[in-house]
Scaffold this motif. Structure first.
Motif: not given
Ligand code: ADP
Length: 408
Positions: A230-235, A237-251, A364-372
């Motif tokens: 389901l995650t893969l098919s949503q990614l 089809s572009g069905g997941i909108a990214l909620n872009l924000q400032r993310v602290d990588l260490r945290a 899934i990792v590849k899709h998420i990274v590419q969508s960013h």
């Protein structure tokens, strides 16, 4: 009497002279008309020739703008015209006008098709695979065409590139076959154990517990598989909108280390957070978490017992950040490196399934990274472990509160 005769002679001479003069005028007029007609005819010829050239140029521009390759052959089956797409399709850079089909494309099938089209009037939907590593697939349509008013018969051949369509079709078929296989395996295990319990094994409490635990494990596998699908098919089809924000990588890395502490300890492993302070990405925190969870899960699953998994990050030029997850262990064989991000690709199928893997984690990792807008890659040496890298856009610096804004 002589006077009358003289008068008559003079009159006749005057009439003759007048007639002569008139004929001369008429001839002059006729010559003028003929010259002007000739001029008009020549102008008309020029204008027809110009119109023809313009018409031809327009037709050539139209054919050159087509995605399909077009080859027009004359009555002797020699090339009269080839459009740009045809040249690209067959990598042709030189002039082909006047050449035979074989001289132009070096494919006996195309020549045969032209011969058949001449006999039958047309040939539709002929499929052809081009020799070469990229295995390009073409669909050809050919038809006889009348060459202007001369009645001579040429042949037009249209080449449609089906390669992308075929690849998609094959990928879809392969995906359906993989999903069916992945679903069938746990289902048949569950069915087998349930039937054995019904047949009497339920009366033995020790066997009953073991069987139920196996059933529960395979039911979990089905759940993970369906969730990943389901995650893969949503990614995809572009069905997941990214909620872009400032993310602290260490945290973010610290959260993953904490979530996996128990699982890592079961294999005498631990996660070392080596992400420096103050690295902030512009990302969807939940999706980034999913990337790190999938990579850390693999690092613990495939890493060597008793070693550490490290999560690191660094700033790159052009406002990018790079993050990685590294584990010790046997690593990934060279020939598999390019394929591990494919759906359902596993180096060791049995090991992956035994550990509850779905074969979809890295896709899934590849899709998420590419969508960013980022990229993924993996590095591994035999017995040197594996490192999975991905890039993310750097977050813009936070806006300074009013009053603290710099004067420059
Ligand atoms: P799976 O559910 O099988 O783990 P993934 O898509 O996450 O599916 O990974 C695909 C394959 O890549 C795995 O089956 C494994 O063979 C290989 N792989 C992934 N991560 C690692 C790693 N850290 N070390 C060695 N092999 C790995």
């Amino acid at each position: 009497m002589w006077t009358v005769l003289a008068l008559l002679a003079v009159s006749a001479a005057i009439i003759l002279a007048w007639l002569w003069w008139r004929r001369g005028r008429e001839l002059q007029e006729l010559r003028r008309v003929l010259a002007s007609a000739r001029e008009e005819a020549s102008a008309l010829r020029q204008s027809v020739a110009l119109n023809q050239t313009q018409e031809e140029a327009r037709l050539q521009a139209l054919l050159n703008s087509m995605g399909e390759g077009v080859l027009l052959l004359d009555e002797r089956s020699r090339v009269a015209f080839a459009n740009d797409s045809f040249r690209r399709l067959f990598n042709i850079t030189s002039e082909v006008r006047g050449r035979t089909v074989l001289e132009t494309v070096r494919l006996a099938e195309v020549q045969e098709m032209v011969t058949r089209a001449r006999v039958q009037g047309s040939v539709w939907g002929y499929e052809l695979e081009l020799p070469g590593l990229d295995r390009r697939c073409l669909q050809l349509n050919a038809a006889v065409v009348q060459n202007g008013g001369s009645g001579e018969q040429g042949v037009i051949v249209v080449f449609h590139d089906l390669t992308a369509q075929k690849r998609l079709e094959n990928a879809r078929k392969e995906f359906v076959a993989n999903v069916s296989h992945e679903l069938r395996t746990p289902l048949s295990v569950i069915k087998g154990y349930v039937e054995t319990l019904i047949d009497g094994a339920r009366n033995d409490p020790a066997v009953q517990l073991r069987f139920l635990q196996t059933i529960a494990r395979h039911a979990d596998r089905l759940t993970y598989l369906i969730e990943d699908l389901l995650t893969l098919s949503q990614l995809e089809s572009g069905g997941i909108a990214l909620n872009l924000q400032r993310v602290d990588l260490r945290a973010q890395a610290a959260r993953v280390a904490e979530d996996f502490a128990v699982r890592a300890a079961e294999r005498q492993m631990h996660i070392a957070n080596q992400v420096p302070e103050n690295l902030t990405a512009r990302a969807d925190a939940d999706r980034l978490q999913q990337v790190l969870v999938n990579l850390a899960d693999n690092a613990i699953k495939y890493g060597e017992r008793g070693t550490a998994v490290t999560i690191g990050a660094r700033a790159l030029p052009e406002d990018k950040l790079e993050m990685w997850v590294h584990n010790e262990g046997p690593g990934i064989p060279g020939e598999a490196l390019a394929r591990v991000f494919e759906r359902f690709y596993r180096v060791d199928k049995a090991r992956s399934r035994e550990q509850g893997g779905t074969g979809l984690g890295l896709a899934i990792v590849k899709h998420i990274v590419q969508s960013h807008g980022g990229e993924v890659r993996v590095e591994s040496r035999p017995h040197g472990g594996a490192t999975f890298f991905f890039t993310l856009p750097k977050a813009d610096p936070p806006a300074l509160p009013l009053g603290e804004q710099r004067a420059d």
